[in-house]
Design an enzyme around this catalytic site. Sequence first.
Site, PDB file in Angstrom:
ATOM      1  N   ASN A 159       0.814  -1.234   0.000  1.00 34.66           N
ATOM      2  CA  ASN A 159       0.000   0.000   0.000  1.00 34.66           C
ATOM      3  C   ASN A 159       0.845   1.281   0.000  1.00 34.66           C
ATOM      4  O   ASN A 159       0.457   2.298  -0.557  1.00 34.66           O
ATOM      5  CB  ASN A 159      -1.049   0.009   1.122  1.00 34.66           C
ATOM      6  CG  ASN A 159      -0.455  -0.085   2.497  1.00 34.66           C
ATOM      7  OD1 ASN A 159       0.716  -0.440   2.663  1.00 34.66           O
ATOM      8  ND2 ASN A 159      -1.248   0.229   3.504  1.00 34.66           N
ATOM      9  N   GLU A 257       4.327  -3.480  12.487  1.00 37.17           N
ATOM     10  CA  GLU A 257       3.285  -2.482  12.158  1.00 37.17           C
ATOM     11  C   GLU A 257       2.165  -3.258  11.491  1.00 37.17           C
ATOM     12  O   GLU A 257       2.247  -3.570  10.307  1.00 37.17           O
ATOM     13  CB  GLU A 257       3.841  -1.442  11.180  1.00 37.17           C
ATOM     14  CG  GLU A 257       4.958  -0.580  11.717  1.00 37.17           C
ATOM     15  CD  GLU A 257       4.486   0.437  12.729  1.00 37.17           C
ATOM     16  OE1 GLU A 257       3.261   0.556  12.947  1.00 37.17           O
ATOM     17  OE2 GLU A 257       5.355   1.098  13.313  1.00 37.17           O
ATOM     18  N   CYS A 291      -3.496   1.476   6.820  1.00 37.05           N
ATOM     19  CA  CYS A 291      -3.814   0.897   8.127  1.00 37.05           C
ATOM     20  C   CYS A 291      -4.251   1.971   9.110  1.00 37.05           C
ATOM     21  O   CYS A 291      -4.643   1.655  10.230  1.00 37.05           O
ATOM     22  CB  CYS A 291      -2.640   0.089   8.649  1.00 37.05           C
ATOM     23  SG  CYS A 291      -1.100   0.974   8.526  1.00 37.05           S
ATOM     24  N   GLU A 465       8.067   3.849  14.488  1.00 39.78           N
ATOM     25  CA  GLU A 465       8.853   4.279  13.326  1.00 39.78           C
ATOM     26  C   GLU A 465       8.817   5.799  13.242  1.00 39.78           C
ATOM     27  O   GLU A 465       7.765   6.407  13.373  1.00 39.78           O
ATOM     28  CB  GLU A 465       8.289   3.641  12.045  1.00 39.78           C
ATOM     29  CG  GLU A 465       8.533   2.141  12.052  1.00 39.78           C
ATOM     30  CD  GLU A 465       8.196   1.413  10.758  1.00 39.78           C
ATOM     31  OE1 GLU A 465       8.893   0.459  10.425  1.00 39.78           O
ATOM     32  OE2 GLU A 465       7.224   1.806  10.083  1.00 39.78           O
TER      33      GLU A 465
END
Length: 487
Positions: A159, A257, A291, A465
């Site tokens: 994505n 993640e 997400c 991150e």
Amino acid sequence: MKLEIKNQSLFIEKAYINGQWVDADDSSTLDVLNPVNQEIIGRVPNCGATETNVAINAAAEAQKKWQKSHAKEKASILRDFYNLICSNQDDLARILTYEQGKPLAEAIGEIAYSASFIEWFSEETKRIYGDVIPGHMHDRRTIVIKQPVGVVAAITPWNFPSAMLARKVGPALAAGCSLVCKPAKQTPFSALAFAYLAEEAGLPKGLLNVLTGNAQTIGKALTDSTLVRKLTFTGSTEIGKMLLKECAKTVKRVSMELGGHAPFIVFEDADIEAAIAGAIAAKYRNTGQTCVCANRIYVHQDIYEQFSEGFVKEARKLQTSQGFDPLADQGPLIDEAALAKVEEHVADAKNHGGQVVLGGQPHELGGLFYEPTVIKNANDEMLVSYEETFGPVAPLFSFSTEEEVIERANNTPFGLASYFYTSDLAKSWRVSEQLEYGIVGLNTGIISTEMAPFGGVKESGMGREGSKYGIDDYLEIKYISLAGIEE
Ligand code: ADP
């Protein structure tokens, strides 16, 4: 196929191992398709365990030297890498749109976002500080140093094929680690172009390897290896859990993640126009395939009709088209499975009393295009209320009290992003503290920046991150007990 890009060297149909552009040992390949029309864009090597082990060994060898290079050397190469990403932004964005389908303007934004992580960590590499702790005995001093974890395996999704890689490559290299990366099969070309520019920037061979091919075989070779000391993964919770289990065998460090199921709450005291704009951005970016996309839009009952009307009006304006059309706001979904999931969620919502007030069907362009969709009267029985749709479907729920909506918002195994709109200061604090999520967007629908720590709680994963915290995921803490100081 010849892509329309200025610098053709950025389009590479090879894997990158130990500074060499290579084919699979058995010369087999995988097709990469354009999601707009399913035409083959190109082919990449179908690598397996043998190639993965070569890459791991090269990464281990290269890392030994890299960890000894001083901070300014690392910073300088990363800075050059950042500059090259910026100067090739258009081509990188075009490659991204070809393989992923997102509108070119969004792809250009993603490349800038990717570059920002390389820039940020080119700076952070100079700030890997230790500590000196008072001794617990007269002749002792306690010193803490931070050292690179070692070889890192990075598995990334389709994505955000460029950004999800940059968020791992930046901190890993800055910390003194090396990487073996495996991009998603749908979108390998962005990662390969990235590796090409790292090489141009002078990154020593073996530090950044990119393997294309079978996810299971490559994944297993990475998790089985005792040389790989960390796995960083962005993808589904299902695969993440499986990889966690595999990593347990050699007790690797992990950053995960994983999926999300973001609530987006609009309180009765919110600026409604701003909330609508925020919800549109949070819902339909990347055709709903992120997400952190708003999955459940909760609107206070007193403003439900007003919000719904305004939201539908704005969603109706979104243009669905192929990504190179300058008017495109939404591209196609990534593949048949993604389209089938969206159709299933919409059908299920209708069966549970949902009212489709916009879209609700495949777009007239056909193929993998789906109309921006809004569903009113959403309820907690619907699939959309507890499963990630990963598509352009906005379910609008109604709520009556703060307590109720917080409970419903938290009633999920996921805990990545959440959003809410209010003009009440006390409520801002109260709700922010009570949302069980790693990220809270307060009066905003856009939360991503390299300067903030991105990551989730619960089944959305672990690790962060970006930001000053991001580099810790790639560092080990060592304590040195220094004795014999007093004569
Ligand atoms: P999505 O549903 O978004 O495609 P996945 O979790 O399936 O998410 O994919 C994310 C990444 O994980 C991709 O690079 C994919 O190739 C990889 N992947 C999928 N299955 C495995 C596996 N068994 N081992 C290692 N990597 C995997």
